[in-house]
Design an enzyme around this catalytic site. Structure first.
Site, PDB file in Angstrom:
ATOM      1  N   LYS A 182       0.836  -1.193   0.000  1.00  0.00           N
ATOM      2  CA  LYS A 182       0.000   0.000   0.000  1.00  0.00           C
ATOM      3  C   LYS A 182       0.879   1.255   0.000  1.00  0.00           C
ATOM      4  O   LYS A 182       2.043   1.224   0.393  1.00  0.00           O
ATOM      5  CB  LYS A 182      -0.881   0.025   1.258  1.00  0.00           C
ATOM      6  CG  LYS A 182      -1.960  -1.035   1.339  1.00  0.00           C
ATOM      7  CD  LYS A 182      -2.722  -0.887   2.657  1.00  0.00           C
ATOM      8  CE  LYS A 182      -3.805  -1.932   2.813  1.00  0.00           C
ATOM      9  NZ  LYS A 182      -4.928  -1.710   1.899  1.00  0.00           N
ATOM     10  N   ARG A 198      -9.889 -11.851   2.776  1.00  0.00           N
ATOM     11  CA  ARG A 198     -10.701 -12.998   2.338  1.00  0.00           C
ATOM     12  C   ARG A 198      -9.948 -14.314   2.546  1.00  0.00           C
ATOM     13  O   ARG A 198     -10.573 -15.369   2.717  1.00  0.00           O
ATOM     14  CB  ARG A 198     -11.110 -12.805   0.882  1.00  0.00           C
ATOM     15  CG  ARG A 198     -10.003 -12.782  -0.112  1.00  0.00           C
ATOM     16  CD  ARG A 198     -10.376 -12.118  -1.429  1.00  0.00           C
ATOM     17  NE  ARG A 198     -10.534 -10.679  -1.273  1.00  0.00           N
ATOM     18  CZ  ARG A 198     -10.886  -9.862  -2.262  1.00  0.00           C
ATOM     19  NH1 ARG A 198     -11.121 -10.343  -3.478  1.00  0.00           N
ATOM     20  NH2 ARG A 198     -10.998  -8.561  -2.045  1.00  0.00           N
TER      21      ARG A 198
END
Length: 424
Positions: free
Chosen positions: A203, A277
């Site tokens: 990020k 996830r």
């Protein structure tokens, strides 16, 4: 210590106040109700009062309902301590509000804690001990950490967390006020990424700054279970918190890796920043093994959900129409906002891989169109077909900077919805 008294009124403010809906007279402040959105108006008024440097308030008057007092407290809260709201109403109303406030305070502290102070094992331990303190001997738990995760075939949590020096962990907690062999009514699963660097799909600095909040799902379901227990919950509930730090190191999982999950599903890693996830897949399999009639997972999962519903709603998904309706009814009953997004069987196949059964995302910026639904479709692969399943993408769990409704930091929006579902 001198408290500011806050009074609700339906009278218009004096003309010299102009269009302001908050007025002051000595140690009294008045919120002048108008329009058809009183919850929103009161929460925004609380922010205005707080921004005046007022730290202690006493709510007073006949117009204060439980829900109006609660949204005032939500607007008045900040990440920094040293503020207080004194409730009004009868003993039962004040107890409801006190229980809500204690549960929200627990979730808020966890979410606002620094990543250094909240490791994966610490998150699991604090959650377990807090619930044990509420539920007593009705609560039992086990924490599986580090290499022991592989022995249990929880490959997703292990893969995401192995790049950190601090081990990943799965909390397995059982609240059972019934007989030892009672069936599990609900299983809760929470994403507990205590810090998300994005891994090798790194990020930006700005994108990473708020990533202490990436365990908001774990905090939400834990606080909700605690609140439900305080309210007299009399059904068996299991809780699974999937806890890890997603960091970069020589041990970190890599793009192109393939994970083989306990149910046999193979997953190619095309984005290490789509890690939530991967850990939830383990938790959902554990929840499915419990035989629970209803499985609820909560996660700060996708930016796509924020783009779709804004940060004033939580996005909800389910293959069952009745489950969606139930979640909407429960959220409305406690004054929280949810909005359903699409989830069809073909969403399970929207992240194809040439090397595995599925990829964990699409290899394009942001995961491509429909990212929130694609993530939900991925998770669906790990839920038993027999269970009702509700996936909550917590778009409204955290504010990076102050808004007209919330201060910067954790909002705890979603705790009341999950607690209400548990109580039904």
């Amino acid at each position: 210590m001198q408290f500011m008294t806050v009074i609700l009124t339906q009278e218009a403010p004096a003309t010299h106040w102009g269009k302001s809906d908050v007025t002051f007279e000595g140690q009294n402040s008045f919120i002048h109700l108008s329009g058809n959105a009183p919850l929103r108006q009161v929460q925004m008024a609380a922010r205005k009062i707080r921004n005046q440097g007022i730290n202690q308030v006493q709510l007073q008057g006949e117009l204060w309902t439980v829900d109006l007092q609660w949204v005032f407290a939500q607007g008045f809260a900040t990440a920094k301590p040293g503020y207080e709201v004194v409730w009004c109403g009868d003993d039962q109303q004040q107890q409801i509000l006190t229980d809500r406030a204690q549960s929200a305070a627990f979730a808020r502290k966890l979410i606002n804690d620094t990543p250094e102070d909240l490791s994966p094992v610490s998150l699991a331990t604090q959650a377990a001990n807090w619930l044990k303190g509420i539920g007593g001997d009705k609560v039992t738990f086990n924490i599986v950490e580090g290499q022991d995760l592989l022995a249990k075939k929880w490959v997703g949590i292990h893969a995401v967390g192995r790049g950190s020096e601090r081990p990943p962990a799965l909390l397995e907690l059982d609240f059972n006020p019934l007989a030892a062999d009672a069936p599990v009514d609900v299983a809760l699963v929470g994403k507990g990424i205590t810090f998300d660097s994005g891994g090798y799909s790194l990020k930006s600095s700005v994108g990473m700054l708020a990533m202490k909040c990436d365990m908001g799902g774990a905090a939400t379901v834990t606080a909700a279970l605690g609140l439900a227990i305080k309210s007299g919950l009399n059904k068996r509930v299991k809780l699974y918190l999937c806890c890890a730090e997603n960091l970069v190191s020589g041990r970190a999982f890599k793009l192109g890796d393939i994970l083989t999950y306990k149910n046999g599903t193979t997953v190619e890693i095309v984005n290490t920043d789509a890690e939530g996830r991967l850990v939830l897949a383990d938790g959902l399999q554990a929840a499915s093994e419990s035989g629970a009639k209803l499985i609820i997972d909560a996660a700060t999962l996708t930016g796509a959900a924020v783009m779709a519903v804004s940060n004033e709603y939580n996005a909800i998904f389910s293959p069952q129409t009745e489950t969606i309706k139930m979640a909407q009814q429960c959220a409305a009953a406690v004054g929280e906002n949810v909005w359903p997004l699409p989830l069809d069987p073909w969403h399970r196949d929207t992240c194809p891989s040439a090397y595995a059964d599925t990829a964990n995302s699409r290899p394009v910026k942001g995961g491509g169109a429909g990212g929130a639904s694609n993530a939900a479709g991925f998770l669906w692969r790990f839920v038993t077909p027999e269970a009702n399943w509700l996936h909550i993408d917590l778009a409204a769990a955290f504010e990076s900077s102050a808004t007209g409704l919330f201060s910067a930091g954790a909002t705890t929006h979603g705790v009341l919805t999950v607690a209400e579902i548990l109580k039904r």
